[in-house]
Design a protein around this motif. Sequence first.
Motif, PDB file in Angstrom:
ATOM      1  N   THR A   1       0.833  -1.195   0.000  1.00 29.56           N
ATOM      2  CA  THR A   1       0.000   0.000   0.000  1.00 29.56           C
ATOM      3  C   THR A   1       0.865   1.241   0.000  1.00 29.56           C
ATOM      4  O   THR A   1       1.933   1.279   0.624  1.00 29.56           O
ATOM      5  CB  THR A   1      -0.932   0.041   1.228  1.00 29.56           C
ATOM      6  OG1 THR A   1      -0.150   0.014   2.417  1.00 29.56           O
ATOM      7  CG2 THR A   1      -1.893  -1.130   1.225  1.00 29.56           C
ATOM      8  N   LEU A   2       0.411   2.251  -0.727  1.00 34.97           N
ATOM      9  CA  LEU A   2       1.070   3.552  -0.767  1.00 34.97           C
ATOM     10  C   LEU A   2       0.044   4.604  -0.384  1.00 34.97           C
ATOM     11  O   LEU A   2      -1.025   4.698  -1.017  1.00 34.97           O
ATOM     12  CB  LEU A   2       1.621   3.823  -2.171  1.00 34.97           C
ATOM     13  CG  LEU A   2       2.318   5.167  -2.386  1.00 34.97           C
ATOM     14  CD1 LEU A   2       3.525   5.326  -1.484  1.00 34.97           C
ATOM     15  CD2 LEU A   2       2.718   5.328  -3.860  1.00 34.97           C
ATOM     16  N   ASN A   3       0.340   5.321   0.690  1.00 39.83           N
ATOM     17  CA  ASN A   3      -0.586   6.334   1.202  1.00 39.83           C
ATOM     18  C   ASN A   3      -1.979   5.736   1.425  1.00 39.83           C
ATOM     19  O   ASN A   3      -3.008   6.302   1.042  1.00 39.83           O
ATOM     20  CB  ASN A   3      -0.639   7.536   0.251  1.00 39.83           C
ATOM     21  CG  ASN A   3       0.707   8.235   0.142  1.00 39.83           C
ATOM     22  OD1 ASN A   3       1.443   8.337   1.121  1.00 39.83           O
ATOM     23  ND2 ASN A   3       1.049   8.684  -1.059  1.00 39.83           N
ATOM     24  N   ASP A   4      -1.962   4.548   2.021  1.00 41.51           N
ATOM     25  CA  ASP A   4      -3.180   3.828   2.419  1.00 41.51           C
ATOM     26  C   ASP A   4      -4.008   3.318   1.248  1.00 41.51           C
ATOM     27  O   ASP A   4      -5.162   2.899   1.438  1.00 41.51           O
ATOM     28  CB  ASP A   4      -4.058   4.703   3.332  1.00 41.51           C
ATOM     29  CG  ASP A   4      -3.367   5.048   4.639  1.00 41.51           C
ATOM     30  OD1 ASP A   4      -2.660   4.162   5.176  1.00 41.51           O
ATOM     31  OD2 ASP A   4      -3.499   6.183   5.112  1.00 41.51           O
ATOM     32  N   VAL A   5      -3.461   3.327   0.054  1.00 40.79           N
ATOM     33  CA  VAL A   5      -4.144   2.788  -1.119  1.00 40.79           C
ATOM     34  C   VAL A   5      -3.408   1.511  -1.551  1.00 40.79           C
ATOM     35  O   VAL A   5      -2.189   1.521  -1.719  1.00 40.79           O
ATOM     36  CB  VAL A   5      -4.169   3.804  -2.277  1.00 40.79           C
ATOM     37  CG1 VAL A   5      -4.825   3.178  -3.514  1.00 40.79           C
ATOM     38  CG2 VAL A   5      -4.883   5.075  -1.861  1.00 40.79           C
ATOM     39  N   GLU A   6      -4.163   0.434  -1.722  1.00 41.45           N
ATOM     40  CA  GLU A   6      -3.524  -0.807  -2.136  1.00 41.45           C
ATOM     41  C   GLU A   6      -2.977  -0.691  -3.549  1.00 41.45           C
ATOM     42  O   GLU A   6      -3.697  -0.333  -4.487  1.00 41.45           O
ATOM     43  CB  GLU A   6      -4.516  -1.969  -2.061  1.00 41.45           C
ATOM     44  CG  GLU A   6      -3.893  -3.311  -2.411  1.00 41.45           C
ATOM     45  CD  GLU A   6      -4.840  -4.481  -2.260  1.00 41.45           C
ATOM     46  OE1 GLU A   6      -4.921  -5.296  -3.202  1.00 41.45           O
ATOM     47  OE2 GLU A   6      -5.508  -4.580  -1.194  1.00 41.45           O
ATOM     48  N   VAL A   7      -1.715  -1.020  -3.677  1.00 39.26           N
ATOM     49  CA  VAL A   7      -1.024  -0.948  -4.964  1.00 39.26           C
ATOM     50  C   VAL A   7      -1.038  -2.296  -5.671  1.00 39.26           C
ATOM     51  O   VAL A   7      -1.169  -2.392  -6.893  1.00 39.26           O
ATOM     52  CB  VAL A   7       0.428  -0.467  -4.751  1.00 39.26           C
ATOM     53  CG1 VAL A   7       1.235  -0.584  -6.033  1.00 39.26           C
ATOM     54  CG2 VAL A   7       0.448   0.955  -4.231  1.00 39.26           C
ATOM     55  N   GLY A   8      -0.871  -3.357  -4.897  1.00 38.62           N
ATOM     56  CA  GLY A   8      -0.840  -4.683  -5.509  1.00 38.62           C
ATOM     57  C   GLY A   8      -0.588  -5.756  -4.479  1.00 38.62           C
ATOM     58  O   GLY A   8      -0.254  -5.477  -3.320  1.00 38.62           O
TER      59      GLY A   8
END
Length: 821
Positions: free
Chosen positions: A97-104
């Motif tokens: 996660t990057l900045n609380d957003v799932e990336v992969g």
Amino acid sequence: MTRQTVHEGWTLRAVPGEQVPAHIAGRAVPATVPGCVHTDLLAAGLIPEPFLDANETELTWIGRTDWVYETSFEHRPGDDDRVDLVCAGLDTVATVTLNDVEVGRTENMHRGHRFDVTSLLRPGTNTLAVRFDSAYRYAEAHRDRLGDRPNAYPEPFQFIRKMACNFGWDWGPTLVTAGIWQEIGLHAWSTARLATVRPLVTVADDVGRIQLHVEVERAADVPVTVRAAVAGATAEVVVAAGERTAVATIEVRDPELWWPRGYGAQALHRLDVTLCAPDGRELDGWSRRVGFRSVRLDTTPDAHGTPFVLHVNDVPVFVRGVNWIPDDPFPSRITRRRLAHRFDQAADAGINLLRVWGGGRYESADFYELADERGLLVQQDFLFACAAYPEEEPFATEVAAEATEAVTRLAGHPSLVLWTGNNENIWGWHDWGWQEELAGRTWGRGYYLDLLPRIVAELDPTRPYWPGSPWSGSDEIHPNDPAHGTMHIWDVWNTDDYTKYREYVPRFVAEFGYQAPPAYATLRRALSDEPLAHDSPGMAHHQKAADGDAKLQRGLDAHLPVPADFDDWHYLTQLNQARAIQLGVEHFRSHRDVCAGTIVWQLNDCWPVTSWAAIDGDGRRKPLWYALRRAYADRLLTVQPRDGGLALVAVNETGRPWRAPATVTRLTLAGEPRAKTGYELDVPAYAAVALPLPTDLAGPEEAARELLVAEAGDEVERALWFFAEDRDARWPAARFDATVEPVDGGQRVRVTARTVLRDLTLFPDRLDPSAEVDRALVTLLPGESTTFTVAADVPLDPAALTARPVLRCVNDIDLDNLRAE
């Protein structure tokens, strides 16, 4: 292209669970990236050293826990079209996660991942987190979903694409890791980037040719240009708008060739590849040293069956190999310097090939670069070992992806000469009761005989592929048939005495081995047992092989005197390991017209353990290493049973004929000659010659008191043949004179024998852990002398250096008079 590593400021915490110890629960600790949970907790003082005593058993909870790595980093937006988060290696079941957003999400330790994070990055501070779910929970869930499958150990390692030996092996600890084990960072780029570069290097008719296969990833649909340069030659190709791949061909006339060690120089040439925009700007670059050489595998049937002969630059190479396991359960601790030292140890023992075993990993760039530099050939297994592997999803897709990445990444390395589909899985399906247990379920056949050979054929047709180790070359022939392809010999060690090696004349031996404990200093560092005994608690825990001590004892009973104490047991088991492998290697080499190579199990260890290794888990050379140096010498003199008698066999693994006078003398143990004969050796390059010994020489008058000594000048070690086992020989009490003198960096020990001294060996690490010696296993006849050079950080006590248990020979067992007189 700009690259920014994100290796700083990481912390690690355990996701709450009842298995997490109270002193770790809820705590964030500093984390090192690349690294893993075990090394971070160890650095924080929160877990005991896993290699000591039975500490590994206290750490099983780590592999059953979820973990979160987290850091923050600064980002300054530029005018790049794309910014990717590049994870070279995540171990294993990861959510990024990057900045609380799932990336992969990922579920394969053996491949890298790249995520477009352009829209997720913020100016200033960004937060990056990687959660690792329990490898055990993942593997057991897939096992339960797909149905269990047989393997060699009661662990679910075949249900996760992860280093199998993390789950324990018969030489390794059970330390199931998690973590960011390779580099992680941001790649910012515009227009296009080099997604893959795959140089296929061949040599034919004195022309070196590189077919450079390039794949680009685009952010703009414009033509881009690939330029390549190597050894003064250049090539250029345009990747048209809308296209993603191109092939550039570079030809170099009369290139300096790359050769395996012992056959020539390791010429390496820098290959530079650049990707340029329509206006000429450099968008991306790639560079690697390559070597011009050809490689092929000759399996053309002959009168003996199916050969397995490796040819490099059209020269058949007799493989003097060893199997390689991961040098540490925690890969981030394996530095280039450590690998270089291990490779130098291999080369100094006469080794010319490392087989990267399938229960480990695809090794680091350092590994293959060092192999290229030192001329060590590499046989690379795909990562399947000792188990029936499921072919259902998600595994089929993951295996294809990891194999594609590995073949592409390693294509440029001249040292890599052979891909192998698996370790022992085809053999297991045939012989280990798997078929009934599987009841029709998949087991990996589709990988080894379809998917993997297709990938190699498509991406790297310059190298041979072999479906398994062992493998006969045909479904119609048993996979471990000694007359066909490769074989593993494990009845020796498991059930039979090592003299049974002489019953085999295989085409190629890809595994055979014999156990012994590690060096005394290694044991003393790792174990707190007082006193040490072969069955004391720590020794027992660091013996992972089934019935390992009983097998060691069986070997001692067959050959050697009865040990009176642990010091005797330690010396004799190490000696027996060296004897077993030396006997096997010399036998197989003596039949080099049929047998084209040997790969000893194993070179190295990953921790302190009783095992088959020549170099123990602390990097110390066991007596086996010295025996390998003799058995793998370029020129070998050996006495071998032949046709009911004995023969002197001279083996020449050099490009020059070997012509020298040789003598074979039958002597008593007191050094008195009984019979003698002479020969004129004339051994062609890369050949062996067997010379029958006359019956009056080969037949002793008193077997327990006589031996043969074969000599052919100072350039080759003499060969010995004892007519009786050591346990039955009429050894005199060992007597000798010894002197010790200081030299730069250590001491020189000179021993002059008053009586025969059988396999005289010095163990200076018993006096100081830094000490090592230049030679071992020296047999002296009365009146002969030898010199040991000891290197150590501190001067060693001369009296202790020349007495038991530091200076040992077979005929000091159960005697009190091995002393300097």
